[in-house]
Motif scaffolding. Structure first.
Motif, mmCIF file in Angstrom:
data_model
loop_
_atom_site.group_PDB
_atom_site.id
_atom_site.type_symbol
_atom_site.label_atom_id
_atom_site.label_comp_id
_atom_site.label_asym_id
_atom_site.label_seq_id
_atom_site.Cartn_x
_atom_site.Cartn_y
_atom_site.Cartn_z
ATOM 1 N N GLU A 144 0.844 -1.189 0.000
ATOM 2 C CA GLU A 144 0.000 0.000 0.000
ATOM 3 C C GLU A 144 0.878 1.236 0.000
ATOM 4 O OE1 GLU A 144 -2.749 -0.183 3.244
ATOM 5 O OE2 GLU A 144 -4.008 -1.641 2.220
ATOM 6 N N ASP A 178 0.608 5.315 0.299
ATOM 7 C CA ASP A 178 -0.188 6.501 0.626
ATOM 8 C C ASP A 178 0.560 7.731 0.140
ATOM 9 O OD1 ASP A 178 -2.242 5.152 2.150
ATOM 10 O OD2 ASP A 178 -0.724 4.859 3.699
ATOM 11 N N TYR A 179 -0.153 8.645 -0.515
ATOM 12 C CA TYR A 179 0.486 9.865 -1.010
ATOM 13 C C TYR A 179 -0.554 10.962 -1.138
ATOM 14 C CZ TYR A 179 -1.375 8.385 -5.536
ATOM 15 O OH TYR A 179 -2.200 7.988 -6.545
ATOM 16 N N SER A 180 -0.076 12.190 -1.204
ATOM 17 C CA SER A 180 -0.976 13.329 -1.387
ATOM 18 C C SER A 180 -0.431 14.225 -2.495
ATOM 19 C CB SER A 180 -1.134 14.118 -0.091
ATOM 20 O OG SER A 180 0.102 14.642 0.324
ATOM 21 N N LYS A 199 -4.533 6.408 -1.867
ATOM 22 C CA LYS A 199 -3.904 5.148 -1.492
ATOM 23 C C LYS A 199 -3.963 4.226 -2.700
ATOM 24 C CE LYS A 199 -4.392 3.380 2.476
ATOM 25 N NZ LYS A 199 -4.564 2.699 3.746
#
Length: 86
Positions: free
Chosen positions: A16, A18-20, A54
């Motif tokens: 997994e 996760d990033y923005s 995600k």
């Protein structure tokens, strides 16, 4: 990118990430490369909007080893090392 997070080493068949992203309507790619620079997996291709995301990535068919996760979004790019061990 504001942040890129994932667990390393990856010990299961699913990773997994996760990033923005802080900009709207920008081209976004996420790719995985092996330790000799060969492209092994495209994770994301397309246009991104502002937000937190995600990605769930099946890495069960990849051998153990060191990989580089490369992300590009508009003018921004980031690369992170990760290990796959089982």
């Amino acid at each position: 990118f504001r942040r890129v997070l994932f667990r390393s080493p990856v010990t299961q068949g699913l990773m997994e990430v996760d990033y923005s992203i802080g900009m709207n309507d920008i081209p976004c790619t996420m790719d995985l490369f092996n330790s000799v620079g060969e492209h092994v997996l495209s994770i994301r291709r397309g246009t991104a909007t502002t937000g937190v995301f995600k990605e769930r990535v099946d890495v069960s068919n990849l051998p153990n080893g060191v990989y580089v996760l490369r992300m590009n979004a508009g003018p921004f790019s980031d690369s992170k090392m990760l290990n796959i061990t089982r």
